[in-house]
Design an enzyme around this catalytic site. Sequence first.
Site, short mmCIF file in Angstrom:
data_model
loop_
_atom_site.label_atom_id
_atom_site.label_comp_id
_atom_site.label_asym_id
_atom_site.label_seq_id
_atom_site.Cartn_x
_atom_site.Cartn_y
_atom_site.Cartn_z
N CYS A 14 47.85 21.04 35.11
CA CYS A 14 47.60 21.79 33.90
C CYS A 14 46.33 22.58 34.58
O CYS A 14 46.40 23.15 35.79
CB CYS A 14 47.12 20.84 32.79
SG CYS A 14 45.54 19.78 33.30
N ASN A 17 42.89 20.01 34.97
CA ASN A 17 43.27 18.50 35.48
C ASN A 17 42.24 17.39 34.94
O ASN A 17 42.01 16.40 35.69
CB ASN A 17 43.20 18.31 37.16
CG ASN A 17 43.72 17.15 37.92
OD1 ASN A 17 43.33 16.84 38.69
ND2 ASN A 17 45.07 16.83 37.18
N CYS A 19 42.58 16.75 31.16
CA CYS A 19 43.13 16.59 29.85
C CYS A 19 44.69 16.14 30.11
O CYS A 19 44.86 15.01 29.99
CB CYS A 19 42.77 17.43 28.61
SG CYS A 19 41.22 17.77 28.43
N ARG A 20 45.49 17.23 30.08
CA ARG A 20 46.83 16.99 30.11
C ARG A 20 47.69 16.48 31.27
O ARG A 20 48.42 15.45 31.18
CB ARG A 20 47.62 18.23 29.71
CG ARG A 20 47.34 18.97 28.06
CD ARG A 20 47.75 20.33 28.19
NE ARG A 20 46.77 21.17 29.12
CZ ARG A 20 47.02 22.52 29.25
NH1 ARG A 20 48.17 23.17 28.46
NH2 ARG A 20 46.06 23.25 29.96
N SER A 21 47.19 16.98 32.41
CA SER A 21 48.19 16.59 33.54
C SER A 21 47.74 15.07 34.07
O SER A 21 48.41 14.36 34.37
CB SER A 21 47.95 17.52 34.75
OG SER A 21 46.67 17.51 35.36
N ASP A 127 47.09 23.13 25.29
CA ASP A 127 45.78 22.81 25.75
C ASP A 127 45.08 22.11 24.60
O ASP A 127 44.46 23.03 23.81
CB ASP A 127 45.07 24.11 26.29
CG ASP A 127 43.63 23.70 27.06
OD1 ASP A 127 43.11 22.58 26.90
OD2 ASP A 127 42.98 24.55 27.71
P1 4NP Z 1 43.36 20.52 30.96
O1 4NP Z 1 42.36 21.20 29.65
O2 4NP Z 1 44.04 21.92 31.49
O3 4NP Z 1 44.58 20.05 30.23
O4 4NP Z 1 42.73 19.81 31.82
C1 4NP Z 1 41.25 21.76 30.11
C2 4NP Z 1 40.38 21.32 30.56
C3 4NP Z 1 39.23 22.14 31.03
C4 4NP Z 1 38.85 23.40 30.49
C5 4NP Z 1 40.18 23.83 29.90
C6 4NP Z 1 41.31 23.26 29.59
N1 4NP Z 1 38.01 24.13 30.69
O5 4NP Z 1 37.91 25.43 30.27
O6 4NP Z 1 37.00 23.85 31.34
#
Ligand code: 4NP
Length: 160
Positions: A14, A17, A19-21, A127
């Site tokens: 994602c 790294n 939340c989703r992945s 996201d």
């Molecule tokens: P992820 O979510 O891609 O599912 O891990 C996010 C985590 C952090 C951020 C964006 C999306 N950020 O902008 O810090």
Amino acid sequence: MSAEQRKIGVLAVCLGNICRSPLAEAVIAKTVAEHGLSDKIHVDSAGTAGYHIGARPDPRTVSTCEKYRVPINHRARQLKEKDFIEFDYILVMDEDNLYDARRIAPKNGKAKLELFGSYGNQGIVEDPYYGGIDGFEKAYKQVSISAGELVKHIKKTHGL
Ligand code: 4NP
């Protein structure tokens, strides 16, 4: 070559790294274990961005995993060229991840780069970072369905 490298490699990707992945990694690893294939399939996750390198998964990812009794243990890392050589499947959560991953991919990469949600018709895993816990719940439901379909696909394709 290490034993891990001889396994079929699955890398969930994602943006951050956190939340989703890592959620997808944990759910895929649990599904793999339930099929008795942990010695055949290696699962990891990474982010296309480097904002959170070394960080533990977001607390909402952790609480979702606790709710569904999915073991999770990961530290964020960034997707790198070598991943396209070492892994067989690189499974991204959304179209932005796909675009960014393509820019990181080397010419000699062997990994199949796909939207994770294409397994089980789950579409994009949105996201959830800026939203509430419901976004994590939704992502969990999607990745659970996709993980089941992915493992079925790998068993069939690799004769496991
Ligand atoms: P992820 O979510 O891609 O599912 O891990 C996010 C985590 C952090 C951020 C964006 C999306 N950020 O902008 O810090």
